[in-house]
Design a protein around this motif. Structure first.
Motif, PDB file in Angstrom:
ATOM      1  N   ASP A   1      -1.315  -1.261  -4.016  1.00  0.00           N
ATOM      2  CA  ASP A   1      -2.665  -1.759  -3.739  1.00  0.00           C
ATOM      3  C   ASP A   1      -3.533  -0.607  -3.233  1.00  0.00           C
ATOM      4  OD1 ASP A   1      -4.700  -3.544  -3.430  1.00  0.00           O
ATOM      5  OD2 ASP A   1      -3.692  -4.794  -1.936  1.00  0.00           O
ATOM      6  N   ASP A   2      -4.830  -0.702  -3.446  1.00  0.00           N
ATOM      7  CA  ASP A   2      -5.798   0.293  -2.953  1.00  0.00           C
ATOM      8  C   ASP A   2      -5.398   1.704  -3.379  1.00  0.00           C
ATOM      9  OD1 ASP A   2      -6.699  -1.967  -1.638  1.00  0.00           O
ATOM     10  OD2 ASP A   2      -5.778  -1.436   0.270  1.00  0.00           O
TER      11      ASP A   2
ATOM     12  N   THR B   1       0.848  -1.197   0.000  1.00  0.00           N
ATOM     13  CA  THR B   1       0.000   0.000   0.000  1.00  0.00           C
ATOM     14  C   THR B   1       0.883   1.246   0.000  1.00  0.00           C
ATOM     15  OG1 THR B   1      -0.113  -0.022   2.402  1.00  0.00           O
ATOM     16  CG2 THR B   1      -1.874  -1.144   1.222  1.00  0.00           C
TER      17      THR B   1
HETATM   18 MG    MG Z   1      -5.302  -3.921   0.714  1.00  0.00          MG
END
Ligand code: MG
Ligand code: C2E
Ligand code: MG
Ligand code: MG
Length: 283
Positions: free
Chosen positions: A182-183, A154
């Motif tokens: 990610d995200d 992240t």
């Molecule tokens: Mg995640």
């Protein structure tokens, strides 16, 4: 009156905090007991080339089947594993498990040599100096080529450990292992870190895809993310595609890759092998 209400609220608050602390402690105790990993398993969700529907890889997602508590979702135990440091052991197990699974699919000719596995890595795990050596060992042991492994981290993982993260990112990219954020879009408002911490893939957070059809602003944001990725030579993957309309919209925006319940839920290794060989189950 107000004072007694305040006191009541305090008591309710204290009670809730106490209960939460107990739950965490119980979870930690159970986690420690579970460190032989017999109750843990990885599920896999296909990652799709949106234009063709072809499955190009899969994300590994951990599941914990507790003998008495039942299925515990990762959102409930990953944070505790992180706080207690148990994530180090768990993360190593996950990487080993994911790479062995890919190796087995390769040996059975279920996947082509380009098919990749994408593994979530916690910030604490990622920022440890031993991490890269661990990856080297696992790749050697499972005979997986670095091109077939992707690591998902992240934005927070990078920003919280900037100096060690920079070194790890460097080492990982030297090995031709791809890194994904990610995200993407939920962490930092500043995009400038993408200059200092070059990554290969951005995964657009599910929340943007969820609102894609509802508001023009979401559409513009997704469009902007796709454009940024393109201009910086990064790949982009949309998370959480649930409807045909979202899929169509993303194709119109030239988003190359995606994953989501529309295509497949995360499934165990056997079921996912069936999906890879025979296509998606008709709904
Ligand atoms: Mg995640
Ligand atoms: P993530 O890495 O962003 O994973 C995507 C999550 O979204 C997964 O939840 C997946 O089941 C769910 N998802 C996928 N497609 C859809 C969709 O179309 N709609 C909706 N509503 N959800 C969808 P899951 O498996 O519960 O994992 C939650 C989070 O827990 C992950 O988010 C990741 O941050 C963490 N996690 C899961 N497995 C691992 C792991 O092996 N290691 C680490 N460090 N973290 C993990
Ligand atoms: Mg992920
Ligand atoms: Mg995500």
């Amino acid at each position: 009156k107000a004072k007694s209400l305040g006191k009541n609220q305090y008591q309710i608050f204290a009670q809730a905090m106490y209960e939460e602390a107990c739950q965490r402690l119980q979870m930690e105790t159970e986690l420690r007991k579970g460190m032989q990993f017999s109750g843990f398993t990885l599920h896999y969700q296909p990652i799709i080339e949106l234009n063709t529907g072809k499955i190009v890889g899969t994300e590994a997602l951990i599941r914990w089947y507790h003998p008495t508590l039942g299925l515990i979702p990762p959102a409930e135990f990953i944070p505790i594993a992180e706080e207690t440091g148990l994530i180090i052991q768990m993360g190593e197990w996950i990487l080993k498990q994911a790479c062995s699974q890919l190796r087995s699919w390769q040996e059975q000719k279920i996947v082509d040599p380009y098919f990749y596995i994408s593994v979530n890595v916690s910030a604490y795990q990622f920022s440890r100096p031993q991490f890269v050596q661990q990856i080297d060992d696992i790749l050697a042991e499972t005979q997986i080529s670095p091109q077939c492994l992707r690591l998902e981290i992240t934005e927070t993982a990078i920003m919280d450990n900037t100096s060690s993260a920079a070194m790890v990112i460097d080492n990982i990219r030297q090995r031709n292992i791809q890194l994904s954020i990610d995200d993407f879009g939920t962490g930092y408002s500043s995009l400038s870190y993408l200059h200092s911490f070059p990554v290969d893939n951005l995964k657009i957070d599910r929340s943007f895809i969820e609102r894609l059809q509802d508001t023009p602003a979401s559409l513009s944001m997704v469009q902007a993310m796709i454009q940024i990725a393109k201009n910086m030579g990064m790949n982009i993957i949309a998370e959480g595609i649930e409807t045909n309309e979202q899929w169509e919209q993303l194709k119109l925006l030239n988003c190359p890759f995606g994953q989501g319940f529309l295509f497949s839920q995360p499934l165990d290794a056997e079921k996912i092998a069936d999906v890879i060989m025979n296509g998606f189950q008709k709904k």
